[in-house]
Each structure stands twice: as structure tokens, then as C-alpha cells.
Enzyme design. Structure first.
Site, PDB file in Angstrom:
ATOM      1  N   ASP A 137       0.871  -1.158   0.000  1.00 32.85           N
ATOM      2  CA  ASP A 137       0.000   0.000   0.000  1.00 32.85           C
ATOM      3  C   ASP A 137       0.920   1.224   0.000  1.00 32.85           C
ATOM      4  O   ASP A 137       2.093   1.129   0.369  1.00 32.85           O
ATOM      5  CB  ASP A 137      -0.888  -0.019   1.250  1.00 32.85           C
ATOM      6  CG  ASP A 137      -1.836   1.162   1.297  1.00 32.85           C
ATOM      7  OD1 ASP A 137      -2.273   1.603   0.226  1.00 32.85           O
ATOM      8  OD2 ASP A 137      -2.116   1.643   2.409  1.00 32.85           O
TER       9      ASP A 137
ATOM     10  N   ASP B 292      -0.815  -0.448   6.033  1.00 31.80           N
ATOM     11  CA  ASP B 292      -0.735   0.288   7.296  1.00 31.80           C
ATOM     12  C   ASP B 292      -1.609  -0.329   8.377  1.00 31.80           C
ATOM     13  O   ASP B 292      -1.602   0.117   9.520  1.00 31.80           O
ATOM     14  CB  ASP B 292      -1.101   1.762   7.097  1.00 31.80           C
ATOM     15  CG  ASP B 292      -2.517   1.965   6.556  1.00 31.80           C
ATOM     16  OD1 ASP B 292      -3.297   0.993   6.551  1.00 31.80           O
ATOM     17  OD2 ASP B 292      -2.836   3.103   6.163  1.00 31.80           O
TER      18      ASP B 292
ATOM     19  N   ASP C  17      -6.800  -1.739   5.340  1.00 32.25           N
ATOM     20  CA  ASP C  17      -6.496  -2.821   4.395  1.00 32.25           C
ATOM     21  C   ASP C  17      -6.834  -4.184   4.976  1.00 32.25           C
ATOM     22  O   ASP C  17      -6.252  -5.191   4.571  1.00 32.25           O
ATOM     23  CB  ASP C  17      -5.010  -2.783   4.008  1.00 32.25           C
ATOM     24  CG  ASP C  17      -4.657  -1.532   3.220  1.00 32.25           C
ATOM     25  OD1 ASP C  17      -5.461  -1.154   2.355  1.00 32.25           O
ATOM     26  OD2 ASP C  17      -3.597  -0.945   3.486  1.00 32.25           O
TER      27      ASP C  17
END
Length: 769
Positions: A474, A665, A669
């Protein structure tokens, strides 16, 4: 929690499993449960009596996989038990139970009744009890060693003398002396073996101490018969020297093994002892008084002296200092703490006395979440360990049958030799090394990683991490720093820039996402009020943004797709942007400026050099994602991805046979992290209790990802070496024992050395490569 004394097994009246032992009744008080248990998620209004709890225990007396299986069997048979996981290597047990059907005294009593000793993992007296147990084991070892040397002194003349050189009376006297010197070994040094074996027989179970005890008992009986009746069918040969040497080697191996376990897998114990037992609290009269930490409440103000640990999460209200947060965040250098700075429970105050206002206590602190994760990891069993579990007890049954078969086969030739050969088979085939091969290495590396700021949530992931061929990152908070700033602001005619920032920050304060925090910081710097009355019913949509109700209508704050904006409006602000809309009408756009992590480019280069495919998958605009990816050298870039798009992309790669490592993080997600082959959450802001990742890197450094992969590969090499050694040892020594070429004392030495070699090999992982 009050420490509840638990009597040794031989002093406890054995109650039925549905009755609570009297000395454990205090643990049934619901007020005590929070000190050693975690309330599992349920409706907030549900009654605690029907609530499921997860408890962690320290269990003494386990020496092998079979011991863990015996405890699991004893507890699982009780009503109200939802799940049981026991790890013999770490000496930990995890029990999930229903408060309406059972009580802690019942299942702790069942463990004690099975021949082991259990206590809450956070018991203040646990370390004292362990020290006493170590001292007792050392005394057993010393007694066995002294008696072994004395017996050898009486046995050596018989080995070197020619037939007839020693008078029969002298020989008989030496046998008598050896028998007397062996008695302390049998009745004191062998106590742990015999007690466990007796409990196995009583509970109709089997552990590795059962064949060992049978071997010791047989050797003693054969030698005793030869001492008092040398003309019997058991023969005139005595084996007191082999017997005492066998016990000494077994105890020495177990003692060193215990010390190495504590040294290599003791990160959890060290972490659990970081909280102080008491602290100075500010009273209503303005004076400080020392109170127990468990009596603290949110809002209390305490004074923490230099050298003390902070008892809870809070903010400094007076004074400045430096804090050691290394075990909790991975930051090796002291962290400066000034007025208004946040301190975390379990970190140490280094330089000056400070006053702290308590914000979070108990299980709500980050310290408690870290302890909970490490406790779960300490009882989790990797795939190879589960395989060893399945074969442990059948293997022990085969050991007993092999010994019986060997004895029957040789009985017609020489009964005495037949029995001593059976003893060697019983001793040499105990699968101690095999049972330690995987968990010893896994616990060692997880403890070492924890001390460097990497939490292992799932042991199985260490094995899976060695197979990944694709790494997907990400962007926000992972490749870039989570401290972002707000740049240009564009607004419609309905709002000024100040009004837009005020409304957006009022929504953003309900989120931990780096973009949201940047909006809140920007509003605070402009001294804008983020009064929650500006917005109501704020909800966070994972991976997209926030929604709320206000006087302007139904608000959405997030990326372009979430807000339903056209490209023309979204491009009014260059770079990475977030938007604010009311009833699908554009109100404002905010440029978010982010900095790339300093170790991002070097880490990506190392990944590609190691043959890994690197991708970035982000919900931000493709142009912003592409700029970051180009800067750090990532070729495969995917932007404007919704959470569903991310999940679909990961699943598509998995269908193509890719082994995917997802690094995010940990805030938005969750589905992607949960579906990836292996997953890592980055940063100290990760809500640990809800994190879906396999690993959590506390300091957010990307270099730790490369180190973690290397360490996982090194761990699996150690595991394979251990398994190869354990299998080779048994394959070599078992035929020798069956053929009668391996004396009992040498079998004991081989078993002890094989277990010790596995532990020492695993200890190499305590130093990161």
C-alpha cells in the site's frame, strides 16, 4: 490479582473435575478475571456471566509434546471449554471458556489433577515459583552427579580386574555400597520422571517420561536382584553405574534445556514484568500517595520517578524526561518526552520525575494489546509442530511395543541382557529432539523479533514467508511517512477554506488514517474548533473515507471514487487529494503532501535483487501513486483502487500461482491483509486488537521487512536442520539399541545430547542476521 497458592500434587485432595478445588476458588471472582483473561468481543450490553473469555496460563511440569496433548485432552473434556492450545516449549496455555458453564477453578484444577501445575500467566509469584523449581532441579542434578561418581568408584575395579582377582565378599560389598548410593538417585533425583509416569498411568495417558521411568525402574530392579540374589534368573550383573549415569545425563540435559528455553524464548516474560506494581498518585489534598497500579483510573494524575515504568497510557502534565520504548516500539534510542507528550504503558522513565495524566488503563493500553498478541503467538503451533503433535503419542506407543518385542526376542538367550536392551530401547527412542525441533526455533525467533519491534501474530506465517515471490505495498503510511501535511485547498462558493477545513477535520478526528490525522493537525495549527456537533453519525468506510450527517446534508469525505466526483473536479488540485461533498455536490478538495520513507528505495532494490516482484496497490489517484513508485523504483503500479479492487487483484495473482506478501498500514487494508498469503502491518498506529496481519512492524521501517524475510528463511533452515538431526539420530541409534550394542547410560547421554543440540541450534536465532 492476588496470588493463589497452589499445593503440590501430592498434597492436594483430588476432586472430581466438576468440583472446584478450594485453593482456587478465589479465581472464580469475576473481578479477578480481567487480571489474567481477555473478554472476547460481544455486544456491549451483554451480561458478563455469559461472556466468553480468553485466559492465558503458565504451566509447569511439561517436558514434551505428549504433555501438552494430555493437558489439552483433560481440559477439552470439561463443559464450557471452547478452545484449548498448549505449547510445551513455551510452557504456556491458552483457554477460551464460557463463564456461564464453567469457572477458572474448574479447568485449572483439571490441569493440576492431570499431574501438572497451572497458574495465571500474570501471577506476581510465578517467577519466584520458577526459581524455586530451578533450584530443586539443580539439587536433583547435583545429587545424581555425586552419587554417579561414587558408584563409578566402586564399579571401576570390576571393569579392570581379571577373573578371580577380586574376592566375592569384596565384590558383594561393592554391590551393596553401589545399591545404597543409588537410593538417593531413585527416590530424589528421579522424582520428576516417576511422578509424571504415575500420573500418566492414573490418567490413562502417555508422555515421554513413561518409557524413561520404565527403563530406570527395570534397570534398578535387575541390579537389585543381582545384589541380593545373584543366582536368580535375572543374573548376577549389576548396572548401578549405568543407571546413575543415565539419570545424571537426563537431568543435565533437562536442566540445560530449561535454561536455554528461558534465555531464548523469554521475551514474553520480560514484557509482562515491565509494569510497576505501584505508583505515586495525586490525591485530593494535593499530596502524592503510593497506590497499586490496578487501582488507577482514567483521569488520575500520577508521578513517575526515574527508573520506574509508566503504569498506563497518558500525557505528561509536568516535567520533561527521556523514555525507553525499545521493547514496545522497536525504537532503540531514548525518546524525548516534553510537556503534553504521550507516554505508553510499559516504557521506562529514564532521566527525570514527571507527572502524567492517565488516559488508558488495563486492557485498553497498547502495552496490553502487545502482551495479548505475544501470549497468543506463544501457544500457537506451526504446521510442522502440529505434525509432530499427531505422531508423538503413536510414536511413544511404538517405543513401548518395540521395547517389549526386543525383550521377548532376547529373553530365551539371556533374561538380564534382554531387560537391559529393552531399557536402552526405551531411553534412546524418546522423541524429545523431534518434539523440540520446530517450536524451539519458532519461539526463539519470535522472542528475538519482539525485542526488535516486530510482533509475530501467527507462527505459521514464518514458514509461509519463505515461499513468497511477490510483494504488494500500500502507499500511504507504508511507502510514505504517516505524518502528512495539508497543502492547497480548493472550495466551492458555498464554503470558505477555513469552513471547509473545520468540517473536514471534525469528521477526520474519528479516523486513525494518516490523511485524517493530517486534516486534524492542520485545523489545530489554525486554532480551528473541531466541535463534534458540526457533524453527526460519523462512520468510516474501510479503504474509502468517512460519512456523516450535517446541516449541509449527507457528507462524504474521501477519495474521488468514494465521493462520486468527475475527473474534471478532482483535478482542480494537483497531487494526492481528498474531497468533501454534501449530497453528492462537491464542496472542497484538499491537497495532501506526503514524504517517502528514507529506506524505501533501498528496500525495494533489495527485493528486486532477491528475485521478488514488487507492486504498489493504492486507493490514491494513479498519478500520485505513479510518482511515488517511480521515485523508489517500483515498476508495477495500480492506483484508484477501491478495497474490492485491491482484494480482486490479490486473488487474481493467487489464482495465477503467486505467493503474495501484502504490506499495509493495518488501518484500512483489513480484507486484503487477511486474504494475502502473508501480511505485514506497519506503524505504531496499528490497532493491534483488530489487526488482520500476520506480523506487525512497530517502527514502520521498510528495512525491517527485508530483515524479516531473511530471518524467516534462516529460521526454516534451522528447523530443517533440527528435524534432520532428530530423524538421523533415531534412525541410527534405534537399530543399535535393539541389537544390544548401545548400553543404557549411552542411550541416556544420546537422548540428552540430541535435545540439547536442537535447543542450542535454535538459540542461534536469538541473534538477528
Amino acid at each position: 490479582m492476588k496470588s493463589i497458592p497452589i499445593k503440590p500434587l501430592n498434597e492436594v485432595n483430588e476432586p472430581a473435575v466438576d468440583q472446584a478445588p478450594i485453593d482456587l476458588i478465589a479465581l472464580d471472582d469475576p473481578d479477578e478475571w480481567a487480571s489474567f483473561s481477555i473478554k472476547l468481543k460481544q455486544d456491549a450490553e451483554a451480561d458478563s456471566s455469559v461472556q466468553q473469555w480468553e485466559s492465558h496460563l503458565a504451566v509447569e511440569g511439561m517436558h514434551c509434546i505428549a504433555c501438552a496433548l494430555n493437558i489439552e485432552k483433560a481440559v477439552k473434556s470439561l463443559p464450557g471449554i471452547v478452545a484449548v492450545d498448549v505449547n510445551a516449549t513455551s510452557g504456556r496455555a491458552r483457554i477460551v471458556w464460557s463463564a456461564v458453564k464453567t469457572k477458572p477453578s474448574i479447568w485449572i484444577g483439571a490441569i493440576n489433577q492431570a499431574g501438572y501445575r497451572a497458574m495465571p500467566a500474570a501471577d506476581a509469584f510465578q517467577q519466584d515459583d520458577r526459581r524455586k523449581a530451578k533450584r530443586l532441579m539443580l539439587w536433583r542434578l547435583l545429587v545424581a552427579g555425586f552419587c554417579m561418581l561414587a558408584v563409578m568408584m566402586y564399579s571401576m575395579p570390576a571393569y579392570f580386574a581379571k577373573p578371580g582377582e577380586i574376592a566375592q565378599d569384596s565384590l558383594k560389598l561393592m554391590h551393596w555400597a553401589s545399591w545404597v548410593l543409588t537410593l538417593p538417585v531413585m527416590f530424589f533425583s528421579c522424582g520428576p520422571f516417576f511422578q509424571t509416569a504415575f500420573n500418566d498411568i492414573k490418567q490413562r495417558q502417555i508422555s515421554m517420561d513413561l518409557p524413561v521411568s520404565l527403563g530406570i525402574a527395570i534397570a534398578f530392579l535387575v541390579s537389585t536382584s543381582a545384589t541380593f540374589n545373584p543366582t536368580s534368573w535375572l543374573g548376577a550383573e549389576v548396572y548401578f553405574d549405568s543407571l546413575t549415569m543415565l539419570v545424571f545425563f537426563l537431568l543435565a540435559g533437562r536442566w540445560i534445556e530449561l535454561r536455554m528455553r528461558d534465555k531464548t524464548a523469554g521475551a514474553l516474560d520480560v514484557l509482562m514484568r515491565r509494569l510497576p506494581s505501584s505508583v505515586e498518585r495525586l490525591g485530593a489534598d494535593g499530596q502524592f500517595e503510593r497506590v497499586a497500579v490496578r487501582r488507577l483510573m482514567a483521569g488520575d494524575e500520577v508521578r513517575v520517578l526515574p527508573g520506574e515504568a509508566f503504569p498506563a497510557d497518558g500525557t505528561i502534565t509536568f516535567g520533561t524526561t527521556n523514555a525507553d520504548e525499545s521493547l514496545l516500539t522497536g525504537e532503540s534510542r531514548p525518546v524525548s518526552k516534553t510537556l503534553g507528550a504521550t507516554v505508553i504503558a510499559g516504557s521506562h522513565n529514564l532521566t527525570s520525575a514527571v507527572q502524567v495524566k492517565i488516559q488508558k488503563i488495563g486492557s485498553s493500553t497498547r502495552y496490553a494489546q502487545i502482551v495479548s498478541l505475544m501470549e497468543r503467538a506463544s501457544v500457537e503451533k506451526p504446521r510442522l509442530a502440529l505434525l509432530a503433535d499427531r505422531i508423538a503419542q503413536p510414536f511413544l506407543i511404538i517405543v513401548l511395543l518395540s521395547a517389549v518385542g526386543t525383550a521377548l526376542y532376547l529373553w530365551q538367550v539371556d533374561p538380564s541382557r534382554a531387560l537391559m536392551t529393552a531399557v536402552a530401547v526405551l531411553i534412546v527412542t524418546c522423541p524429545c529432539a523431534l518434539s523440540l525441533a520446530t517450536p524451539a526455533a519458532m519461539l526463539t525467533v519470535s522472542g528475538r523479533l519482539a525485542r526488535s519491534g516486530v510482533l509475530v501474530r501467527k507462527m505459521q506465517a514464518l514458514e509461509a514467508l519463505t515461499t513468497v515471490d511477490t510483494i504488494v505495498f500500500d502507499k500511504t503510511g507504508t511507502l510514505t511517512l504517516d505524518k502528512m501535511t495539508v497543502g492547497a485547498i480548493s472550495t466551492s462558493e458555498r464554503l470558505t477554506k477555513t469552513e471547509a477545513l473545520q468540517i473536514a477535520s471534525a469528521m477526520a478526528q474519528h479516523s486513525l488514517h494518516p490523511v485524517s490525522r493530517a486534516l486534524v493537525v492542520a485545523a489545530e495549527e489554525m486554532a480551528l474548533s473541531t466541535n463534534s456537533q458540526l457533524v453527526k453519525e460519523v462512520k468510516e468506510v474501510s479503504g474509502a473515507g468517512l460519512t456523516a450527517e450535517s446541516a449541509l446534508g449527507h457528507l462524504k469525505f474521501g477519495n474521488m471514487r468514494f465521493c462520486g466526483l468527475s475527473d474534471a473536479i478532482a483535478k482542480q488540485v494537483e497531487g494526492s487529494t481528498v474531497h468533501l461533498v454534501a449530497d453528492d455536490t462537491w464542496l472542497a478538495s484538499f491537497e495532501v503532501i506526503e514524504k517517502i520513507k528514507p529506506d524505501a528505495a533501498s528496500s525495494v532494490l533489495k527485493f528486486t535483487q532477491n528475485g521478488l516482484q514488487v507492486e504498489v496497490l493504492s486507493g490514491d489517484k494513479s498519478a500520485a501513486v505513479a510518482r511515488v513508485a517511480k521515485t523508489i523504483g517500483i515498476q508495477h503500479v495500480f492506483g484508484d483502487c477501491s478495497p474490492q479492487d485491491k482484494l480482486a487483484h490479490i486473488q487474481a495473482m493467487q489464482r495465477d500461482g503467486k505467493k503474495v506478501l501484502m504490506v499495509g498500514d493495518g488501518l484500512n487494508d483489513g480484507p486484503v491483509l487477511a486474504s494475502a498469503h502473508v501480511s505485514i502491518a506497519m506503524g505504531q498506529a496499528v490497532p493491534l486488537a483488530q489487526a488482520q496481519s500476520d506480523f506487525v512492524i512497530m517502527n514502520g521501517e521498510l528495512a525491517m521487512v527485508t530483515g524479516l524475510i531473511d530471518q524467516a528463511k534462516r529460521t526454516m533452515r534451522i528447523v530443517k536442520q533440527n528435524l534432520t538431526w532428530a530423524a538421523s539420530y533415531n534412525a541410527t541409534c534405534v537399530p543399535l539399541a535393539i541389537a544390544g550394542l548401545l548400553p543404557a547410560w549411552l542411550a541416556g547421554l544420546g537422548m540428552a545430547l540430541s535435545s540439547l543440540l536442537v535447543i542450542l541450534n535454535a538459540a542461534r536465532l536469538s541473534k538477528l542476521s
